[in-house]
Scaffold this motif. Sequence first.
Motif, mmCIF file in Angstrom:
data_model
loop_
_atom_site.group_PDB
_atom_site.id
_atom_site.type_symbol
_atom_site.label_atom_id
_atom_site.label_comp_id
_atom_site.label_asym_id
_atom_site.label_seq_id
_atom_site.Cartn_x
_atom_site.Cartn_y
_atom_site.Cartn_z
ATOM 1 N N ALA A 150 45.049 52.897 53.936
ATOM 2 C CA ALA A 150 45.926 53.858 53.251
ATOM 3 C C ALA A 150 47.325 53.856 53.862
ATOM 4 C CB ALA A 150 45.323 55.263 53.311
ATOM 5 N N ALA A 151 47.391 53.770 55.183
ATOM 6 C CA ALA A 151 48.693 53.771 55.861
ATOM 7 C C ALA A 151 49.497 52.524 55.507
ATOM 8 C CB ALA A 151 48.485 53.856 57.372
ATOM 9 N N LEU A 152 48.853 51.373 55.551
ATOM 10 C CA LEU A 152 49.554 50.126 55.214
ATOM 11 C C LEU A 152 49.997 50.120 53.756
ATOM 12 C CD1 LEU A 152 47.237 47.680 57.157
ATOM 13 C CD2 LEU A 152 49.649 48.152 57.680
ATOM 14 N N GLN A 153 49.150 50.593 52.872
ATOM 15 C CA GLN A 153 49.520 50.660 51.456
ATOM 16 C C GLN A 153 50.697 51.613 51.244
ATOM 17 O OE1 GLN A 153 45.642 51.806 49.981
ATOM 18 N NE2 GLN A 153 45.339 49.794 49.004
ATOM 19 N N ALA A 154 50.649 52.770 51.861
ATOM 20 C CA ALA A 154 51.722 53.752 51.679
ATOM 21 C C ALA A 154 53.058 53.187 52.120
ATOM 22 C CB ALA A 154 51.388 55.028 52.456
ATOM 23 N N LYS A 155 53.084 52.553 53.282
ATOM 24 C CA LYS A 155 54.333 51.987 53.803
ATOM 25 C C LYS A 155 54.873 50.914 52.878
ATOM 26 C CE LYS A 155 56.216 49.255 57.626
ATOM 27 N NZ LYS A 155 56.611 48.072 56.869
ATOM 28 N N GLU A 156 54.027 49.974 52.519
ATOM 29 C CA GLU A 156 54.517 48.842 51.729
ATOM 30 C C GLU A 156 54.844 49.214 50.293
ATOM 31 O OE1 GLU A 156 55.721 46.283 53.017
ATOM 32 O OE2 GLU A 156 54.887 46.622 54.992
ATOM 33 N N LEU B 201 52.892 40.169 51.921
ATOM 34 C CA LEU B 201 52.274 40.442 50.621
ATOM 35 C C LEU B 201 53.233 41.210 49.718
ATOM 36 C CD1 LEU B 201 48.659 41.516 51.695
ATOM 37 C CD2 LEU B 201 49.324 39.395 50.529
ATOM 38 N N ALA B 202 53.951 42.171 50.291
ATOM 39 C CA ALA B 202 54.902 42.960 49.501
ATOM 40 C C ALA B 202 56.022 42.083 48.959
ATOM 41 C CB ALA B 202 55.472 44.100 50.338
ATOM 42 N N GLY B 203 56.457 41.120 49.765
ATOM 43 C CA GLY B 203 57.522 40.229 49.313
ATOM 44 C C GLY B 203 57.115 39.359 48.146
ATOM 45 N N ALA B 204 55.832 39.083 48.034
ATOM 46 C CA ALA B 204 55.341 38.220 46.951
ATOM 47 C C ALA B 204 54.746 39.000 45.786
ATOM 48 C CB ALA B 204 54.289 37.261 47.510
ATOM 49 N N ALA B 205 54.575 40.299 45.933
ATOM 50 C CA ALA B 205 53.890 41.100 44.912
ATOM 51 C C ALA B 205 54.721 41.231 43.643
ATOM 52 C CB ALA B 205 53.583 42.489 45.467
ATOM 53 N N ARG B 206 54.026 41.171 42.524
ATOM 54 C CA ARG B 206 54.682 41.335 41.218
ATOM 55 C C ARG B 206 54.630 42.774 40.718
ATOM 56 N NH1 ARG B 206 56.049 36.460 38.992
ATOM 57 N NH2 ARG B 206 54.977 34.673 39.853
ATOM 58 N N ASP C 283 45.888 43.853 47.151
ATOM 59 C CA ASP C 283 46.001 42.780 48.140
ATOM 60 C C ASP C 283 45.955 43.330 49.565
ATOM 61 O OD1 ASP C 283 46.146 40.867 46.162
ATOM 62 O OD2 ASP C 283 48.320 40.572 46.322
ATOM 63 N N ILE C 284 46.632 44.444 49.797
ATOM 64 C CA ILE C 284 46.616 45.049 51.136
ATOM 65 C C ILE C 284 45.207 45.526 51.482
ATOM 66 C CG2 ILE C 284 47.409 47.037 52.495
ATOM 67 C CD1 ILE C 284 50.158 46.644 51.108
ATOM 68 N N ALA C 285 44.535 46.153 50.529
ATOM 69 C CA ALA C 285 43.172 46.618 50.785
ATOM 70 C C ALA C 285 42.254 45.439 51.111
ATOM 71 C CB ALA C 285 42.633 47.389 49.578
ATOM 72 N N HIS C 286 42.402 44.358 50.370
ATOM 73 C CA HIS C 286 41.560 43.179 50.602
ATOM 74 C C HIS C 286 41.852 42.564 51.971
ATOM 75 C CE1 HIS C 286 39.188 39.656 49.627
ATOM 76 N NE2 HIS C 286 40.175 38.929 50.108
ATOM 77 N N LEU C 287 43.132 42.340 52.263
ATOM 78 C CA LEU C 287 43.509 41.726 53.540
ATOM 79 C C LEU C 287 43.089 42.587 54.721
ATOM 80 C CD1 LEU C 287 45.149 39.599 55.241
ATOM 81 C CD2 LEU C 287 47.041 41.222 55.036
ATOM 82 N N ALA C 288 43.492 43.838 54.707
ATOM 83 C CA ALA C 288 43.182 44.718 55.837
ATOM 84 C C ALA C 288 41.674 44.922 55.967
ATOM 85 C CB ALA C 288 43.902 46.051 55.684
#
Length: 189
Positions: free
Chosen positions: A88-94, A159-164, A172-177
């Motif tokens: 949740a923290a990584l998703q919120a930031k990105e 991931l954020a730089g490549a996200a559409r 993607d963040i949930a999967h990676l983390a």
Amino acid sequence: MSAPDRKALRREKLLDAAERVFGQQGLRGATMEAIAAEARVAKATAYAYFRDKEDAFRLVAERLAGRLAEAVETGLASSSDSRAAVIAALQAKELIAWRAAHASVHAHDLLSAKTLFAAEAFTQADDQVRRALGARLGELGVDAADATARRLVSACAGLAGAARDEDALAADIAHLAGAVLAGLAPERS
């Protein structure tokens, strides 16, 4: 309302206006006149709060850096489940960073200006984010928790730089983390 409260409120109003102007016109196209007009104040009032448009930009960028760090703290506090909280923290930031970068056709100009005028604020925010994530990862029993936090933050930024779109980024963040945490801190029975 006290004078300091009015001044703080006016400062926030000017920062909000400056953020909108930078989003619409980029740093190069923005002017102090446009910021004042957007805030519906006299140009002299804008200059009482900002030396110039670069100073206004720096303050807007510093506020964004603070929001990113706050989003991580909020995400980490959102669940007693450390895995879910880290995700949740990584998703919120990105997601905040992604929205800021994609909200303007002037994103390239604004990102370049961020590096020029507010690099220190983002470095401090990133350090705060890594420390908070590292502490939570340590609770999960992850070895080298600080290094893992650094790697996760960097990977999620990639991931954020490549996200559409936002949904794909969050997934993607949930999967990676989730994969990283499953490998580094297997669930305890």
